[in-house]
Design a protein around this motif. Structure first.
Motif, PDB file in Angstrom:
ATOM      1  N   GLY A  77     -29.106 -37.699  36.578  1.00  9.87           N
ATOM      2  CA  GLY A  77     -27.895 -37.443  37.356  1.00  9.87           C
ATOM      3  C   GLY A  77     -27.096 -36.266  36.820  1.00  9.87           C
ATOM      4  O   GLY A  77     -27.269 -35.842  35.669  1.00  9.87           O
ATOM      5  N   PRO A  78     -26.166 -35.754  37.643  1.00 11.50           N
ATOM      6  CA  PRO A  78     -25.448 -34.517  37.302  1.00 11.50           C
ATOM      7  C   PRO A  78     -24.456 -34.644  36.154  1.00 11.50           C
ATOM      8  O   PRO A  78     -24.049 -33.628  35.597  1.00 11.50           O
ATOM      9  N   GLN A  79     -24.066 -35.865  35.803  1.00  8.44           N
ATOM     10  CA  GLN A  79     -23.094 -36.015  34.719  1.00  8.44           C
ATOM     11  C   GLN A  79     -23.730 -36.435  33.397  1.00  8.44           C
ATOM     12  O   GLN A  79     -23.024 -36.706  32.422  1.00  8.44           O
ATOM     13  N   ALA A  80     -25.058 -36.516  33.350  1.00 10.56           N
ATOM     14  CA  ALA A  80     -25.731 -36.847  32.087  1.00 10.56           C
ATOM     15  C   ALA A  80     -25.460 -35.751  31.065  1.00 10.56           C
ATOM     16  O   ALA A  80     -25.525 -34.566  31.386  1.00 10.56           O
ATOM     17  N   PRO A  81     -25.149 -36.119  29.815  1.00  6.51           N
ATOM     18  CA  PRO A  81     -24.744 -35.110  28.828  1.00  6.51           C
ATOM     19  C   PRO A  81     -25.924 -34.441  28.140  1.00  6.51           C
ATOM     20  O   PRO A  81     -27.058 -34.928  28.173  1.00  6.51           O
ATOM     21  N   LEU A  82     -25.628 -33.306  27.512  1.00  6.49           N
ATOM     22  CA  LEU A  82     -26.538 -32.709  26.550  1.00  6.49           C
ATOM     23  C   LEU A  82     -26.619 -33.584  25.314  1.00  6.49           C
ATOM     24  O   LEU A  82     -25.660 -34.298  24.980  1.00  6.49           O
ATOM     25  N   THR A  83     -27.737 -33.512  24.596  1.00  7.15           N
ATOM     26  CA  THR A  83     -27.850 -34.159  23.293  1.00  7.15           C
ATOM     27  C   THR A  83     -27.871 -33.070  22.225  1.00  7.15           C
ATOM     28  O   THR A  83     -28.841 -32.319  22.103  1.00  7.15           O
ATOM     29  N   ASP A  84     -26.764 -32.967  21.470  1.00  7.86           N
ATOM     30  CA  ASP A  84     -26.656 -31.925  20.438  1.00  7.86           C
ATOM     31  C   ASP A  84     -27.608 -32.200  19.284  1.00  7.86           C
ATOM     32  O   ASP A  84     -27.690 -33.327  18.794  1.00  7.86           O
ATOM     33  N   LEU A  85     -28.303 -31.155  18.830  1.00 10.09           N
ATOM     34  CA  LEU A  85     -29.111 -31.219  17.623  1.00 10.09           C
ATOM     35  C   LEU A  85     -28.514 -30.352  16.519  1.00 10.09           C
ATOM     36  O   LEU A  85     -28.604 -30.679  15.339  1.00 10.09           O
ATOM     37  N   SER A  86     -27.923 -29.226  16.912  1.00 11.78           N
ATOM     38  CA  SER A  86     -27.233 -28.354  15.961  1.00 11.78           C
ATOM     39  C   SER A  86     -26.156 -27.606  16.717  1.00 11.78           C
ATOM     40  O   SER A  86     -26.418 -27.047  17.785  1.00 11.78           O
ATOM     41  N   ARG A  87     -24.942 -27.621  16.169  1.00 13.34           N
ATOM     42  CA  ARG A  87     -23.825 -26.879  16.762  1.00 13.34           C
ATOM     43  C   ARG A  87     -23.112 -26.198  15.603  1.00 13.34           C
ATOM     44  O   ARG A  87     -22.497 -26.853  14.769  1.00 13.34           O
ATOM     45  N   ARG A  88     -23.196 -24.856  15.564  1.00 10.32           N
ATOM     46  CA  ARG A  88     -22.685 -24.104  14.420  1.00 10.32           C
ATOM     47  C   ARG A  88     -21.808 -22.945  14.874  1.00 10.32           C
ATOM     48  O   ARG A  88     -21.978 -22.415  15.970  1.00 10.32           O
ATOM     49  N   MET A  89     -20.911 -22.539  14.001  1.00  7.46           N
ATOM     50  CA  MET A  89     -20.038 -21.406  14.281  1.00  7.46           C
ATOM     51  C   MET A  89     -19.819 -20.615  13.013  1.00  7.46           C
ATOM     52  O   MET A  89     -19.612 -21.178  11.940  1.00  7.46           O
ATOM     53  N   GLU A  90     -19.901 -19.270  13.132  1.00  7.83           N
ATOM     54  CA  GLU A  90     -19.577 -18.370  12.036  1.00  7.83           C
ATOM     55  C   GLU A  90     -18.591 -17.320  12.547  1.00  7.83           C
ATOM     56  O   GLU A  90     -18.752 -16.797  13.660  1.00  7.83           O
ATOM     57  N   ILE A  91     -17.572 -17.040  11.747  1.00 12.42           N
ATOM     58  CA  ILE A  91     -16.643 -15.961  12.079  1.00 12.42           C
ATOM     59  C   ILE A  91     -17.244 -14.649  11.578  1.00 12.42           C
ATOM     60  O   ILE A  91     -17.431 -14.468  10.371  1.00 12.42           O
ATOM     61  N   VAL A  92     -17.582 -13.754  12.502  1.00 15.94           N
ATOM     62  CA  VAL A  92     -18.199 -12.479  12.119  1.00 15.94           C
ATOM     63  C   VAL A  92     -17.341 -11.271  12.507  1.00 15.94           C
ATOM     64  O   VAL A  92     -17.606 -10.152  12.082  1.00 15.94           O
ATOM     65  N   ARG A  93     -16.323 -11.496  13.350  1.00 10.62           N
ATOM     66  CA  ARG A  93     -15.399 -10.449  13.781  1.00 10.62           C
ATOM     67  C   ARG A  93     -16.160  -9.215  14.278  1.00 10.62           C
ATOM     68  O   ARG A  93     -15.909  -8.091  13.849  1.00 10.62           O
ATOM     69  N   LEU A  94     -17.082  -9.448  15.221  1.00 10.71           N
ATOM     70  CA  LEU A  94     -17.857  -8.343  15.771  1.00 10.71           C
ATOM     71  C   LEU A  94     -16.951  -7.291  16.410  1.00 10.71           C
ATOM     72  O   LEU A  94     -17.258  -6.099  16.379  1.00 10.71           O
ATOM     73  N   GLY A  95     -15.835  -7.738  16.971  1.00  9.71           N
ATOM     74  CA  GLY A  95     -14.948  -6.809  17.654  1.00  9.71           C
ATOM     75  C   GLY A  95     -13.969  -6.078  16.756  1.00  9.71           C
ATOM     76  O   GLY A  95     -13.017  -5.457  17.255  1.00  9.71           O
ATOM     77  N   GLN A  96     -14.187  -6.118  15.454  1.00 10.40           N
ATOM     78  CA  GLN A  96     -13.298  -5.442  14.494  1.00 10.40           C
ATOM     79  C   GLN A  96     -13.082  -3.980  14.888  1.00 10.40           C
ATOM     80  O   GLN A  96     -14.014  -3.184  14.901  1.00 10.40           O
ATOM     81  N   GLY A  97     -11.844  -3.634  15.240  1.00 13.45           N
ATOM     82  CA  GLY A  97     -11.495  -2.243  15.516  1.00 13.45           C
ATOM     83  C   GLY A  97     -11.960  -1.684  16.847  1.00 13.45           C
ATOM     84  O   GLY A  97     -11.686  -0.512  17.151  1.00 13.45           O
ATOM     85  N   VAL A  98     -12.635  -2.484  17.686  1.00 13.10           N
ATOM     86  CA  VAL A  98     -13.177  -1.959  18.942  1.00 13.10           C
ATOM     87  C   VAL A  98     -12.074  -1.440  19.855  1.00 13.10           C
ATOM     88  O   VAL A  98     -12.218  -0.403  20.507  1.00 13.10           O
ATOM     89  N   ASP A  99     -10.948  -2.154  19.911  1.00 18.70           N
ATOM     90  CA  ASP A  99      -9.861  -1.741  20.794  1.00 18.70           C
ATOM     91  C   ASP A  99      -9.352  -0.351  20.416  1.00 18.70           C
ATOM     92  O   ASP A  99      -8.926   0.430  21.273  1.00 18.70           O
ATOM     93  N   ARG A 100      -9.430  -0.012  19.115  1.00 20.08           N
ATOM     94  CA  ARG A 100      -8.918   1.278  18.623  1.00 20.08           C
ATOM     95  C   ARG A 100      -9.977   2.377  18.660  1.00 20.08           C
ATOM     96  O   ARG A 100      -9.698   3.503  19.066  1.00 20.08           O
ATOM     97  N   THR A 101     -11.213   2.040  18.247  1.00 17.32           N
ATOM     98  CA  THR A 101     -12.247   3.074  18.081  1.00 17.32           C
ATOM     99  C   THR A 101     -13.240   3.152  19.230  1.00 17.32           C
ATOM    100  O   THR A 101     -13.911   4.178  19.397  1.00 17.32           O
ATOM    101  N   GLY A 102     -13.378   2.058  19.972  1.00 19.52           N
ATOM    102  CA  GLY A 102     -14.386   2.020  21.023  1.00 19.52           C
ATOM    103  C   GLY A 102     -15.794   1.787  20.523  1.00 19.52           C
ATOM    104  O   GLY A 102     -16.748   1.838  21.305  1.00 19.52           O
TER     105      GLY A 102
END
Length: 313
Positions: free
Chosen positions: A28-53
Protein backbone atom coordinates in the motif's frame (compact mmCIF):
# COMPACT_ATOMS: atom_id res chain seq x y z
CA UNK A 1 9.46 -8.37 -2.27
CA UNK A 2 11.56 -5.44 -1.13
CA UNK A 3 14.18 -3.47 -3.02
CA UNK A 4 17.34 -2.08 -1.38
CA UNK A 5 18.32 1.42 -2.52
CA UNK A 6 20.75 4.16 -1.56
CA UNK A 7 19.92 7.86 -1.66
CA UNK A 8 22.39 10.71 -1.25
CA UNK A 9 21.41 14.34 -0.80
CA UNK A 10 24.31 16.73 -1.31
CA UNK A 11 23.31 20.21 -0.22
CA UNK A 12 25.07 23.48 0.43
CA UNK A 13 25.87 22.70 4.06
CA UNK A 14 25.57 18.94 4.56
CA UNK A 15 25.72 15.65 2.70
CA UNK A 16 23.46 12.79 3.77
CA UNK A 17 23.07 9.10 3.03
CA UNK A 18 20.04 6.84 3.35
CA UNK A 19 20.28 3.11 2.61
CA UNK A 20 16.82 1.61 2.91
CA UNK A 21 14.57 -1.22 1.85
CA UNK A 22 11.54 -0.08 -0.13
CA UNK A 23 8.32 -1.88 0.80
CA UNK A 24 6.55 -4.36 -1.42
CA UNK A 25 4.14 -2.37 -3.64
CA UNK A 26 1.36 -4.66 -2.44
CA UNK A 27 1.79 -3.20 1.06
CA UNK A 28 0.00 0.00 0.00
CA UNK A 29 0.95 3.66 -0.52
CA UNK A 30 1.56 4.44 3.15
CA UNK A 31 3.93 1.53 3.87
CA UNK A 32 7.19 2.98 5.24
CA UNK A 33 10.79 2.64 4.19
CA UNK A 34 12.97 0.40 6.35
CA UNK A 35 16.12 2.34 7.28
CA UNK A 36 19.41 0.44 7.25
CA UNK A 37 21.77 3.42 7.43
CA UNK A 38 21.00 7.13 7.79
CA UNK A 39 24.05 9.39 8.05
CA UNK A 40 24.89 13.07 7.82
CA UNK A 41 28.19 14.93 7.51
CA UNK A 42 28.66 18.70 7.49
CA UNK A 43 30.93 19.43 4.52
CA UNK A 44 29.93 23.04 3.71
CA UNK A 45 30.15 22.46 -0.04
CA UNK A 46 28.69 25.90 -0.62
CA UNK A 47 31.49 27.69 1.26
CA UNK A 48 31.91 31.09 -0.41
CA UNK A 49 29.79 30.25 -3.48
CA UNK A 50 27.53 33.28 -3.02
CA UNK A 51 30.63 35.53 -3.11
CA UNK A 52 32.94 33.79 -5.61
CA UNK A 53 30.61 31.76 -7.80
CA UNK A 54 32.93 28.75 -7.42
CA UNK A 55 33.17 25.66 -5.21
CA UNK A 56 36.25 25.96 -2.97
CA UNK A 57 38.88 23.19 -3.43
CA UNK A 58 38.83 22.40 0.31
CA UNK A 59 35.01 22.08 0.20
CA UNK A 60 35.21 19.62 -2.69
CA UNK A 61 37.82 17.61 -0.75
CA UNK A 62 35.65 17.50 2.40
CA UNK A 63 32.80 16.22 0.25
CA UNK A 64 35.03 13.58 -1.38
CA UNK A 65 36.06 12.20 2.03
CA UNK A 66 32.43 11.93 3.14
CA UNK A 67 31.39 10.31 -0.15
CA UNK A 68 34.15 7.70 0.10
CA UNK A 69 32.79 6.69 3.51
CA UNK A 70 29.23 6.59 2.15
CA UNK A 71 30.36 4.43 -0.78
CA UNK A 72 31.81 1.90 1.67
CA UNK A 73 28.45 1.73 3.50
CA UNK A 74 26.55 1.28 0.23
CA UNK A 75 28.85 -1.55 -0.82
CA UNK A 76 28.70 -3.25 2.59
CA UNK A 77 24.88 -3.16 2.68
CA UNK A 78 24.48 -4.22 -0.94
CA UNK A 79 22.20 -1.49 -2.27
CA UNK A 80 21.14 -2.35 -5.81
CA UNK A 81 20.38 1.18 -7.00
CA UNK A 82 22.02 4.47 -6.06
CA UNK A 83 20.85 8.01 -6.75
CA UNK A 84 22.70 11.15 -5.70
CA UNK A 85 21.06 14.54 -6.02
CA UNK A 86 23.18 17.68 -5.73
CA UNK A 87 21.35 20.86 -4.88
CA UNK A 88 21.85 24.60 -4.69
CA UNK A 89 25.63 24.96 -4.38
CA UNK A 90 26.38 22.82 -7.42
CA UNK A 91 23.65 24.53 -9.44
CA UNK A 92 25.32 27.89 -8.83
CA UNK A 93 29.02 27.05 -9.19
CA UNK A 94 31.12 27.90 -12.24
CA UNK A 95 33.33 24.83 -11.64
CA UNK A 96 30.47 22.33 -11.29
CA UNK A 97 32.14 20.00 -13.82
CA UNK A 98 35.07 19.46 -11.45
CA UNK A 99 32.63 18.47 -8.71
CA UNK A 100 30.77 16.03 -10.98
CA UNK A 101 34.01 14.34 -12.04
CA UNK A 102 35.03 13.86 -8.39
CA UNK A 103 31.66 12.27 -7.56
CA UNK A 104 31.85 9.88 -10.52
CA UNK A 105 35.33 8.73 -9.46
CA UNK A 106 34.43 8.34 -5.79
CA UNK A 107 30.89 6.97 -5.89
CA UNK A 108 30.73 5.31 -9.28
CA UNK A 109 27.59 7.21 -10.31
CA UNK A 110 27.17 10.75 -11.59
CA UNK A 111 25.36 13.29 -9.41
CA UNK A 112 22.11 14.68 -10.70
CA UNK A 113 22.09 18.45 -10.36
CA UNK A 114 18.35 18.73 -9.84
CA UNK A 115 16.38 21.84 -10.59
CA UNK A 116 14.80 23.79 -7.76
CA UNK A 117 11.41 22.49 -8.87
CA UNK A 118 12.52 18.84 -8.75
CA UNK A 119 14.22 19.43 -5.40
CA UNK A 120 10.95 20.78 -4.04
CA UNK A 121 8.93 17.84 -5.34
CA UNK A 122 11.32 15.28 -3.85
CA UNK A 123 11.14 17.08 -0.50
CA UNK A 124 7.33 17.03 -0.61
CA UNK A 125 7.21 13.30 -1.35
CA UNK A 126 9.54 12.50 1.53
CA UNK A 127 7.70 14.74 3.97
CA UNK A 128 4.02 13.92 3.44
CA UNK A 129 4.22 10.14 3.54
CA UNK A 130 3.30 9.17 7.08
CA UNK A 131 2.08 12.59 8.26
CA UNK A 132 -0.35 12.16 11.18
CA UNK A 133 -4.04 12.09 10.30
CA UNK A 134 -4.74 15.36 12.15
CA UNK A 135 -2.33 17.29 9.90
CA UNK A 136 -4.92 18.93 7.66
CA UNK A 137 -4.27 19.47 3.95
CA UNK A 138 -3.33 21.35 1.91
CA UNK A 139 0.23 21.29 3.22
CA UNK A 140 2.90 23.97 2.85
CA UNK A 141 6.20 22.06 2.99
CA UNK A 142 9.31 24.21 3.48
CA UNK A 143 12.80 22.74 3.20
CA UNK A 144 15.32 25.21 4.65
CA UNK A 145 18.68 24.25 3.17
CA UNK A 146 22.07 25.86 3.13
CA UNK A 147 21.76 27.74 -0.15
CA UNK A 148 18.05 27.77 -0.82
CA UNK A 149 14.62 27.15 0.68
CA UNK A 150 12.00 25.16 -1.20
CA UNK A 151 8.29 25.97 -0.84
CA UNK A 152 5.77 23.34 -1.94
CA UNK A 153 1.97 23.27 -1.62
CA UNK A 154 -0.04 20.12 -2.19
CA UNK A 155 -1.97 17.22 -0.71
CA UNK A 156 -1.15 13.60 -0.06
CA UNK A 157 -3.71 12.38 -2.59
CA UNK A 158 -3.21 14.99 -5.29
CA UNK A 159 0.53 15.47 -4.92
CA UNK A 160 2.31 18.74 -5.63
CA UNK A 161 0.12 21.65 -6.73
CA UNK A 162 2.87 24.28 -6.95
CA UNK A 163 6.54 24.60 -6.00
CA UNK A 164 9.27 27.23 -6.00
CA UNK A 165 12.87 27.48 -4.78
CA UNK A 166 14.23 30.72 -3.29
CA UNK A 167 17.88 31.60 -2.58
CA UNK A 168 17.46 32.17 1.17
CA UNK A 169 19.31 29.22 2.75
CA UNK A 170 21.01 29.41 6.15
CA UNK A 171 24.58 29.45 4.78
CA UNK A 172 23.78 32.01 2.08
CA UNK A 173 22.01 34.37 4.53
CA UNK A 174 24.80 34.03 7.10
CA UNK A 175 27.52 34.80 4.56
CA UNK A 176 25.53 37.65 3.06
CA UNK A 177 24.36 39.39 6.25
CA UNK A 178 25.28 37.90 9.66
CA UNK A 179 28.96 38.70 10.12
CA UNK A 180 29.17 39.62 13.82
CA UNK A 181 29.55 37.15 16.66
CA UNK A 182 26.80 37.58 17.67
CA UNK A 183 25.38 39.54 14.72
CA UNK A 184 24.36 43.13 15.38
CA UNK A 185 20.79 44.48 15.14
CA UNK A 186 21.43 46.07 11.74
CA UNK A 187 22.76 42.78 10.34
CA UNK A 188 19.72 40.87 11.63
CA UNK A 189 17.37 43.52 10.23
CA UNK A 190 19.04 43.32 6.81
CA UNK A 191 18.78 39.52 6.80
CA UNK A 192 15.15 39.68 7.90
CA UNK A 193 14.26 42.12 5.12
CA UNK A 194 16.01 39.98 2.50
CA UNK A 195 14.24 36.85 3.74
CA UNK A 196 10.82 38.52 4.01
CA UNK A 197 10.94 39.78 0.42
CA UNK A 198 11.79 36.30 -0.87
CA UNK A 199 9.19 34.59 1.35
CA UNK A 200 6.45 36.95 0.15
CA UNK A 201 7.29 36.17 -3.48
CA UNK A 202 7.28 32.44 -2.73
CA UNK A 203 3.98 32.46 -0.84
CA UNK A 204 2.29 34.29 -3.72
CA UNK A 205 3.73 31.86 -6.26
CA UNK A 206 2.77 28.56 -4.66
CA UNK A 207 0.32 29.94 -3.03
CA UNK A 208 1.32 29.25 0.57
CA UNK A 209 -1.25 31.34 2.43
CA UNK A 210 -4.00 28.90 1.43
CA UNK A 211 -2.32 26.01 3.25
CA UNK A 212 -3.76 24.55 6.46
CA UNK A 213 -0.58 22.89 7.80
CA UNK A 214 3.05 24.05 7.72
CA UNK A 215 5.58 21.20 7.58
CA UNK A 216 9.23 22.13 8.19
CA UNK A 217 12.18 20.08 6.95
CA UNK A 218 15.96 19.90 7.35
CA UNK A 219 18.47 20.62 10.08
CA UNK A 220 17.59 24.23 10.82
CA UNK A 221 13.98 23.27 11.55
CA UNK A 222 14.71 20.11 13.51
CA UNK A 223 17.37 21.87 15.60
CA UNK A 224 15.00 24.74 16.45
CA UNK A 225 12.30 22.21 17.38
CA UNK A 226 14.73 20.24 19.55
CA UNK A 227 15.72 23.44 21.39
CA UNK A 228 12.07 24.48 21.73
CA UNK A 229 11.30 21.12 23.34
CA UNK A 230 14.18 21.51 25.80
CA UNK A 231 15.84 18.26 24.73
CA UNK A 232 19.18 17.49 26.33
CA UNK A 233 20.20 15.23 23.42
CA UNK A 234 19.15 15.09 19.78
CA UNK A 235 16.31 12.53 19.67
CA UNK A 236 14.87 12.13 16.15
CA UNK A 237 11.89 10.13 17.37
CA UNK A 238 10.79 13.01 19.63
CA UNK A 239 11.41 15.66 16.97
CA UNK A 240 9.64 13.86 14.10
CA UNK A 241 6.09 15.26 13.79
CA UNK A 242 6.47 17.45 16.89
CA UNK A 243 4.48 20.71 16.73
CA UNK A 244 5.92 24.05 17.84
CA UNK A 245 4.09 27.37 18.03
CA UNK A 246 5.16 30.60 16.35
CA UNK A 247 5.76 32.23 19.75
CA UNK A 248 8.17 29.49 20.76
CA UNK A 249 10.00 29.62 17.40
CA UNK A 250 10.34 33.39 17.80
CA UNK A 251 11.81 32.97 21.31
CA UNK A 252 14.34 30.38 20.14
CA UNK A 253 15.31 32.50 17.13
CA UNK A 254 15.91 35.62 19.24
CA UNK A 255 18.00 33.62 21.69
CA UNK A 256 20.13 32.03 18.95
CA UNK A 257 20.78 35.38 17.26
CA UNK A 258 21.81 36.92 20.59
CA UNK A 259 24.34 34.17 21.36
CA UNK A 260 27.96 33.90 20.22
CA UNK A 261 29.07 30.88 18.24
CA UNK A 262 30.72 29.48 21.38
CA UNK A 263 27.46 29.82 23.31
CA UNK A 264 25.49 28.13 20.52
CA UNK A 265 27.98 25.25 20.49
CA UNK A 266 27.18 24.69 24.17
CA UNK A 267 23.52 23.93 23.37
CA UNK A 268 23.20 20.14 23.90
CA UNK A 269 21.36 19.39 20.62
CA UNK A 270 23.60 21.58 18.44
CA UNK A 271 25.60 19.86 15.71
CA UNK A 272 29.06 21.54 15.65
CA UNK A 273 28.81 22.13 11.92
CA UNK A 274 25.50 23.96 12.28
CA UNK A 275 26.37 26.37 15.08
CA UNK A 276 27.50 29.24 12.86
CA UNK A 277 24.45 29.16 10.53
CA UNK A 278 21.57 28.13 12.82
CA UNK A 279 20.61 31.76 13.59
CA UNK A 280 19.91 32.44 9.93
CA UNK A 281 18.05 29.14 9.53
CA UNK A 282 15.84 29.90 12.52
CA UNK A 283 15.18 33.38 11.15
CA UNK A 284 14.02 31.92 7.83
CA UNK A 285 11.57 29.65 9.68
CA UNK A 286 10.28 32.48 11.86
CA UNK A 287 9.70 34.78 8.89
CA UNK A 288 7.88 32.02 6.95
CA UNK A 289 5.52 31.54 9.90
CA UNK A 290 4.96 35.31 10.19
CA UNK A 291 4.28 35.91 6.51
CA UNK A 292 2.14 32.78 5.98
CA UNK A 293 0.01 33.32 9.07
CA UNK A 294 0.48 29.66 10.05
CA UNK A 295 0.88 29.65 13.82
CA UNK A 296 2.35 26.15 14.22
CA UNK A 297 5.05 24.18 12.41
CA UNK A 298 5.11 20.37 12.24
CA UNK A 299 8.72 19.15 12.07
CA UNK A 300 9.62 16.21 9.87
CA UNK A 301 12.76 14.11 9.98
CA UNK A 302 11.75 12.75 6.57
CA UNK A 303 12.56 15.03 3.66
CA UNK A 304 14.28 15.14 0.27
CA UNK A 305 16.53 12.22 1.25
CA UNK A 306 13.47 9.99 1.66
CA UNK A 307 11.99 11.43 -1.53
CA UNK A 308 15.13 10.42 -3.45
CA UNK A 309 14.83 6.88 -2.06
CA UNK A 310 11.13 6.65 -3.01
CA UNK A 311 12.01 7.85 -6.54
CA UNK A 312 13.93 4.60 -7.01
CA UNK A 313 10.82 2.47 -6.46
Amino acid sequence: MTSRVAAIDCGTNSIRLLVADLPDPAAGPQAPLTDLSRRMEIVRLGQGVDRTGRLAPEAIERTRVALASFAADIDRLGAGRVRMCATSASRDAQNAAEFREMVQRTLGVAPEVVTGDEEARLSFTGAVRGLPADARPPYLVVDIGGGSTEFVVGTREGGVEAAISMDIGCVRMTERHLHGDPPGPDEVAAAQADIAAAVDRALEAVPGRSAATLVGLAGSVTTVVAIAQGLTAYEPERIHHARVSYDRVAEVTADLLAKSREQRLAIPVMHPGRADVIGAGALVLRVIMERSGLGTVVASEHDILDGIAWSLA
